[in-house]
Scaffold this motif. Structure first.
Motif, mmCIF file in Angstrom:
data_model
loop_
_atom_site.group_PDB
_atom_site.id
_atom_site.type_symbol
_atom_site.label_atom_id
_atom_site.label_comp_id
_atom_site.label_asym_id
_atom_site.label_seq_id
_atom_site.Cartn_x
_atom_site.Cartn_y
_atom_site.Cartn_z
ATOM 1 N N VAL A 234 36.400 18.317 -23.471
ATOM 2 C CA VAL A 234 37.399 19.467 -23.664
ATOM 3 C C VAL A 234 38.470 19.051 -23.026
ATOM 4 O O VAL A 234 38.516 18.479 -22.095
ATOM 5 C CB VAL A 234 36.963 21.063 -23.073
ATOM 6 C CG1 VAL A 234 35.476 21.437 -24.080
ATOM 7 C CG2 VAL A 234 36.271 20.903 -21.647
ATOM 8 N N LEU A 235 39.706 19.817 -23.237
ATOM 9 C CA LEU A 235 40.906 19.625 -22.472
ATOM 10 C C LEU A 235 41.121 20.895 -21.704
ATOM 11 O O LEU A 235 41.412 21.930 -22.233
ATOM 12 C CB LEU A 235 42.030 19.446 -23.341
ATOM 13 C CG LEU A 235 42.119 18.321 -24.362
ATOM 14 C CD1 LEU A 235 43.147 17.871 -25.503
ATOM 15 C CD2 LEU A 235 41.759 16.860 -23.620
ATOM 16 N N GLU A 236 41.451 20.917 -20.483
ATOM 17 C CA GLU A 236 41.630 21.872 -19.717
ATOM 18 C C GLU A 236 43.375 21.730 -19.731
ATOM 19 O O GLU A 236 43.861 20.903 -19.784
ATOM 20 C CB GLU A 236 41.299 21.972 -18.205
ATOM 21 C CG GLU A 236 39.849 22.179 -18.177
ATOM 22 C CD GLU A 236 39.032 20.832 -18.437
ATOM 23 O OE1 GLU A 236 39.235 19.665 -18.457
ATOM 24 O OE2 GLU A 236 37.682 21.129 -18.684
ATOM 25 N N LEU A 237 44.015 22.939 -18.975
ATOM 26 C CA LEU A 237 45.447 22.922 -19.134
ATOM 27 C C LEU A 237 46.022 22.197 -18.078
ATOM 28 O O LEU A 237 47.049 21.424 -18.445
ATOM 29 C CB LEU A 237 45.837 24.401 -18.302
ATOM 30 C CG LEU A 237 47.239 24.924 -18.366
ATOM 31 C CD1 LEU A 237 47.645 24.733 -19.783
ATOM 32 C CD2 LEU A 237 47.373 26.057 -17.777
ATOM 33 N N ALA B 81 47.686 28.071 -25.045
ATOM 34 C CA ALA B 81 47.033 29.189 -25.301
ATOM 35 C C ALA B 81 46.670 29.612 -26.718
ATOM 36 O O ALA B 81 45.763 30.101 -26.988
ATOM 37 C CB ALA B 81 47.662 30.311 -24.675
ATOM 38 N N ALA B 82 47.675 29.104 -27.627
ATOM 39 C CA ALA B 82 47.603 29.373 -29.059
ATOM 40 C C ALA B 82 46.073 28.748 -29.537
ATOM 41 O O ALA B 82 45.647 29.080 -30.350
ATOM 42 C CB ALA B 82 48.925 29.272 -29.703
ATOM 43 N N GLY C 155 39.622 31.583 -26.113
ATOM 44 C CA GLY C 155 40.054 32.158 -24.726
ATOM 45 C C GLY C 155 39.341 31.401 -23.698
ATOM 46 O O GLY C 155 39.273 32.453 -22.397
ATOM 47 N N ASP C 156 38.480 30.368 -23.729
ATOM 48 C CA ASP C 156 37.690 29.962 -22.328
ATOM 49 C C ASP C 156 38.658 29.180 -21.508
ATOM 50 O O ASP C 156 38.061 28.655 -20.653
ATOM 51 C CB ASP C 156 36.564 29.393 -22.896
ATOM 52 C CG ASP C 156 36.611 27.890 -23.612
ATOM 53 O OD1 ASP C 156 37.968 27.530 -23.869
ATOM 54 O OD2 ASP C 156 35.717 27.279 -23.983
ATOM 55 N N GLY C 157 39.857 29.124 -21.724
ATOM 56 C CA GLY C 157 40.666 28.239 -20.634
ATOM 57 C C GLY C 157 40.656 26.623 -21.126
ATOM 58 O O GLY C 157 40.981 26.011 -20.148
ATOM 59 N N ALA C 158 39.954 26.267 -22.292
ATOM 60 C CA ALA C 158 39.814 24.913 -22.526
ATOM 61 C C ALA C 158 39.639 24.816 -23.794
ATOM 62 O O ALA C 158 39.781 25.489 -24.754
ATOM 63 C CB ALA C 158 38.429 24.379 -22.116
ATOM 64 N N ALA D 77 36.930 21.056 -31.784
ATOM 65 C CA ALA D 77 37.152 21.842 -32.730
ATOM 66 C C ALA D 77 38.656 22.577 -32.849
ATOM 67 O O ALA D 77 39.274 22.932 -33.897
ATOM 68 C CB ALA D 77 35.977 22.846 -33.025
ATOM 69 N N GLU D 78 38.728 23.192 -31.602
ATOM 70 C CA GLU D 78 40.062 23.980 -31.578
ATOM 71 C C GLU D 78 41.352 23.113 -31.702
ATOM 72 O O GLU D 78 42.204 23.298 -32.257
ATOM 73 C CB GLU D 78 40.160 24.582 -30.121
ATOM 74 C CG GLU D 78 39.164 25.618 -29.839
ATOM 75 C CD GLU D 78 39.130 26.203 -28.558
ATOM 76 O OE1 GLU D 78 39.000 27.271 -28.309
ATOM 77 O OE2 GLU D 78 38.786 25.253 -27.627
#
Length: 128
Positions: free
Chosen positions: A115-118, A34-35, A40-43, A47-48
């Motif tokens: 992207v990486l999902e949870l 989450a950090a 906050g798009d769940g992925a 860049a993040e």
């Protein structure tokens, strides 16, 4: 909560998913995710992921010399840091960490959507 997120970010930089599983609880892994998911798009996009890597690296570069000495890391991480220390000098340069994390991002992105999902990063059965 801030300490949990920081711990997650630090381990995310240096640990393999297997090590993260053995060191972080699932709740701590979720907090670290989450950090890192700053929009906050769940992925977590590249860049993040890069921003989280930089934040964690800088957080451990106590003297600002752009290297992290392996012996200054938490004991549970030190033995695994050797896989990141390409030149074997006992220090992790940002370039070594960046290259390792980029490889890790690509390996974790099992569905190749950039992207990486949870469910791609949370390891079940962490230490209690």
């Amino acid at each position: 909560m801030r300490n949990t997120v920081l711990a997650g970010a630090v381990l995310a930089v240096l640990a393999t998913p297997v090590l993260a599983q053995s060191v972080l609880t699932e709740d701590e892994q979720r907090a670290a995710f989450a950090a890192a998911d700053t929009n906050g798009d769940g992925a977590i996009d590249e860049a993040e992921f890069a921003a989280d890597t930089i934040t964690a690296f800088v957080g451990h570069d106590d003297d600002g010399d752009e290297v992290v000495v392996i012996t200054e890391l938490p004991a549970g991480v030190q033995s695994h840091a050797a896989q990141v220390d390409d030149d074997g000098d006992g220090e992790l340069s940002f370039e070594e960490v960046r290259a390792f994390k980029l490889d890790q991002f690509q390996a974790l992105d099992v569905n190749d959507d950039n992207v990486l999902e949870l469910d791609e990063v949370i390891m079940e059965g962490p230490a209690q």
